[in-house]
Design a protein around this motif. Structure first.
Motif, PDB file in Angstrom:
ATOM      1  N   GLY A  17      -4.057  -5.020   1.546  1.00 15.98           N
ATOM      2  CA  GLY A  17      -3.547  -5.107   0.183  1.00 15.98           C
ATOM      3  C   GLY A  17      -3.855  -6.265  -0.348  1.00 15.98           C
ATOM      4  O   GLY A  17      -3.028  -7.292  -0.837  1.00 15.98           O
ATOM      5  N   TYR A  18      -5.148  -6.489  -0.718  1.00 17.87           N
ATOM      6  CA  TYR A  18      -5.669  -7.654  -1.507  1.00 17.87           C
ATOM      7  C   TYR A  18      -5.394  -7.424  -2.850  1.00 17.87           C
ATOM      8  O   TYR A  18      -5.416  -6.707  -3.666  1.00 17.87           O
ATOM      9  CB  TYR A  18      -7.084  -7.668  -1.442  1.00 17.87           C
ATOM     10  N   GLY A  19      -4.804  -8.553  -3.468  1.00 18.50           N
ATOM     11  CA  GLY A  19      -4.445  -8.525  -4.959  1.00 18.50           C
ATOM     12  C   GLY A  19      -2.816  -8.634  -5.084  1.00 18.50           C
ATOM     13  O   GLY A  19      -2.581  -8.552  -6.332  1.00 18.50           O
ATOM     14  N   GLY A  20      -2.127  -8.556  -4.214  1.00 19.72           N
ATOM     15  CA  GLY A  20      -0.628  -8.782  -4.396  1.00 19.72           C
ATOM     16  C   GLY A  20      -0.026  -7.321  -4.128  1.00 19.72           C
ATOM     17  O   GLY A  20      -0.541  -6.384  -3.759  1.00 19.72           O
ATOM     18  N   GLY A  21       1.298  -7.442  -4.463  1.00 17.04           N
ATOM     19  CA  GLY A  21       2.216  -6.330  -4.454  1.00 17.04           C
ATOM     20  C   GLY A  21       1.674  -4.928  -5.010  1.00 17.04           C
ATOM     21  O   GLY A  21       1.709  -3.786  -4.496  1.00 17.04           O
ATOM     22  N   PRO A  22       1.262  -5.157  -6.312  1.00 16.55           N
ATOM     23  CA  PRO A  22       0.848  -3.941  -6.919  1.00 16.55           C
ATOM     24  C   PRO A  22      -0.365  -3.022  -6.187  1.00 16.55           C
ATOM     25  O   PRO A  22      -0.480  -1.931  -6.193  1.00 16.55           O
ATOM     26  CB  PRO A  22       0.357  -4.248  -8.392  1.00 16.55           C
ATOM     27  N   SER A  23      -1.167  -3.916  -5.655  1.00 20.54           N
ATOM     28  CA  SER A  23      -2.446  -3.290  -5.081  1.00 20.54           C
ATOM     29  C   SER A  23      -1.897  -2.716  -3.733  1.00 20.54           C
ATOM     30  O   SER A  23      -2.574  -1.766  -3.025  1.00 20.54           O
ATOM     31  CB  SER A  23      -3.497  -4.245  -4.931  1.00 20.54           C
ATOM     32  N   SER A  24      -0.945  -3.192  -3.019  1.00 21.16           N
ATOM     33  CA  SER A  24      -0.337  -2.574  -1.893  1.00 21.16           C
ATOM     34  C   SER A  24       0.452  -1.361  -2.015  1.00 21.16           C
ATOM     35  O   SER A  24       0.709  -0.625  -0.960  1.00 21.16           O
ATOM     36  CB  SER A  24       0.591  -3.635  -1.319  1.00 21.16           C
ATOM     37  N   ILE A  25       0.873  -1.057  -3.227  1.00 21.85           N
ATOM     38  CA  ILE A  25       1.594   0.259  -3.406  1.00 21.85           C
ATOM     39  C   ILE A  25       0.902   1.415  -3.077  1.00 21.85           C
ATOM     40  O   ILE A  25       1.346   2.224  -2.144  1.00 21.85           O
ATOM     41  CB  ILE A  25       2.125   0.379  -4.949  1.00 21.85           C
ATOM     42  N   PRO A  26      -0.274   1.740  -3.574  1.00 22.62           N
ATOM     43  CA  PRO A  26      -1.170   2.735  -3.021  1.00 22.62           C
ATOM     44  C   PRO A  26      -1.309   2.888  -1.509  1.00 22.62           C
ATOM     45  O   PRO A  26      -1.035   3.928  -0.893  1.00 22.62           O
ATOM     46  CB  PRO A  26      -2.436   2.913  -3.799  1.00 22.62           C
ATOM     47  N   LEU A  27      -1.150   1.752  -0.950  1.00 23.23           N
ATOM     48  CA  LEU A  27      -1.605   1.599   0.450  1.00 23.23           C
ATOM     49  C   LEU A  27      -0.124   2.063   1.309  1.00 23.23           C
ATOM     50  O   LEU A  27      -0.353   2.512   2.235  1.00 23.23           O
ATOM     51  CB  LEU A  27      -2.080   0.268   1.055  1.00 23.23           C
ATOM     52  N   VAL A  28       0.769   1.488   0.914  1.00 23.67           N
ATOM     53  CA  VAL A  28       2.146   1.835   1.482  1.00 23.67           C
ATOM     54  C   VAL A  28       2.256   3.483   1.383  1.00 23.67           C
ATOM     55  O   VAL A  28       2.761   4.050   2.162  1.00 23.67           O
ATOM     56  CB  VAL A  28       3.194   1.223   0.788  1.00 23.67           C
ATOM     57  N   HIS A  29       2.019   4.156   0.038  1.00 23.73           N
ATOM     58  CA  HIS A  29       2.222   5.473   0.045  1.00 23.73           C
ATOM     59  C   HIS A  29       1.183   6.182   0.928  1.00 23.73           C
ATOM     60  O   HIS A  29       1.614   7.113   1.603  1.00 23.73           O
ATOM     61  CB  HIS A  29       1.718   5.747  -1.505  1.00 23.73           C
ATOM     62  N   LYS A  30       0.092   5.668   1.093  1.00 21.01           N
ATOM     63  CA  LYS A  30      -0.790   6.489   2.108  1.00 21.01           C
ATOM     64  C   LYS A  30      -0.142   6.592   3.526  1.00 21.01           C
ATOM     65  O   LYS A  30      -0.440   7.397   3.970  1.00 21.01           O
ATOM     66  CB  LYS A  30      -2.295   5.709   1.915  1.00 21.01           C
ATOM     67  N   GLU A  31       0.327   5.308   3.905  1.00 17.77           N
ATOM     68  CA  GLU A  31       0.768   5.345   5.206  1.00 17.77           C
ATOM     69  C   GLU A  31       2.212   5.941   5.366  1.00 17.77           C
ATOM     70  O   GLU A  31       2.278   6.793   6.287  1.00 17.77           O
ATOM     71  CB  GLU A  31       1.057   3.695   5.765  1.00 17.77           C
ATOM     72  N   VAL A  32       3.091   5.786   4.374  1.00 18.37           N
ATOM     73  CA  VAL A  32       4.410   6.146   4.537  1.00 18.37           C
ATOM     74  C   VAL A  32       4.526   7.712   4.196  1.00 18.37           C
ATOM     75  O   VAL A  32       5.241   8.517   4.747  1.00 18.37           O
ATOM     76  CB  VAL A  32       5.448   5.435   3.875  1.00 18.37           C
TER      77      VAL A  32
END
Length: 187
Positions: A17-32
């Protein structure tokens, strides 16, 4: 097994999640949603909206809630640790080493190159939300109205997103409450 899955899912988010929270959101979506199917996209949207309305970093709020929902209190602690410990370690290591090279062009290029990638990830997630909203009971017309009004309130007028989310949630609760009261009185 589930605790290991929670840890691995949020460890990947924490590491990538490079770049902070907003960049992590799609990654969380992909996992969850996509990989582990702990919730569907609508539930994820609700968690994201509520998380944005609360103070603090969005990635840790989502990790805490999803970890709790999937694995109880141990799951929450597990998800939080998996999402923040890699960041802490990488911050210490990277900032220590990059500080020596902070004025080098390759460091500036590295950080600038990530911005378009994050923009594409957020755009893809946004389009997914727009499609789901348009295909829901809300329909395309109301989806377009909400998008245009939200954009006008957030960008030119500078309204804080939490205020808009709170007003929309309160409005939805009031409308739903009035509809339920109307049905009871008709019965």
């Amino acid at each position: 097994m589930r605790q290991r899955d929670i840890f691995m899912a949020f460890l990947r988010v924490g590491l990538l999640g490079y770049g902070g929270g907003p960049s992590s959101i799609p990654l969380v979506h992909k996992e969850v949603v996509d990989k582990y199917k702990w919730m569907n996209s609508d539930e994820f949207s609700d968690v994201l909206a509520l998380g944005n309305a609360l103070p603090g970093p969005i990635a840790t709020k989502m990790a805490g809630y999803i970890g709790y929902r999937v694995g109880g209190l141990p799951g929450m602690l597990n998800a939080l640790a998996a999402s923040i410990v890699p960041t802490i370690i990488m911050m210490v290591l990277l900032l220590t080493s990059l500080n020596a090279y902070k004025d080098e062009p390759w460091v500036h290029g590295m950080t600038e190159a990530v911005v378009p990638v994050v923009a594409v990830m957020l755009g893809a997630l946004t389009w997914d939300f727009v499609k789901k909203s348009g295909q829901s009971k809300l329909g395309w017309k109301w989806t377009a109205v909400f998008i245009m009004c939200s954009f006008a309130l957030l960008e030119p007028m500078g309204l804080h997103p939490a205020i808009l989310i709170f007003v929309l949630l309160a409005g939805a609760l009031l409308i739903r409450g009035n509809a339920a009261g109307k049905r009871k009185s008709e019965s």
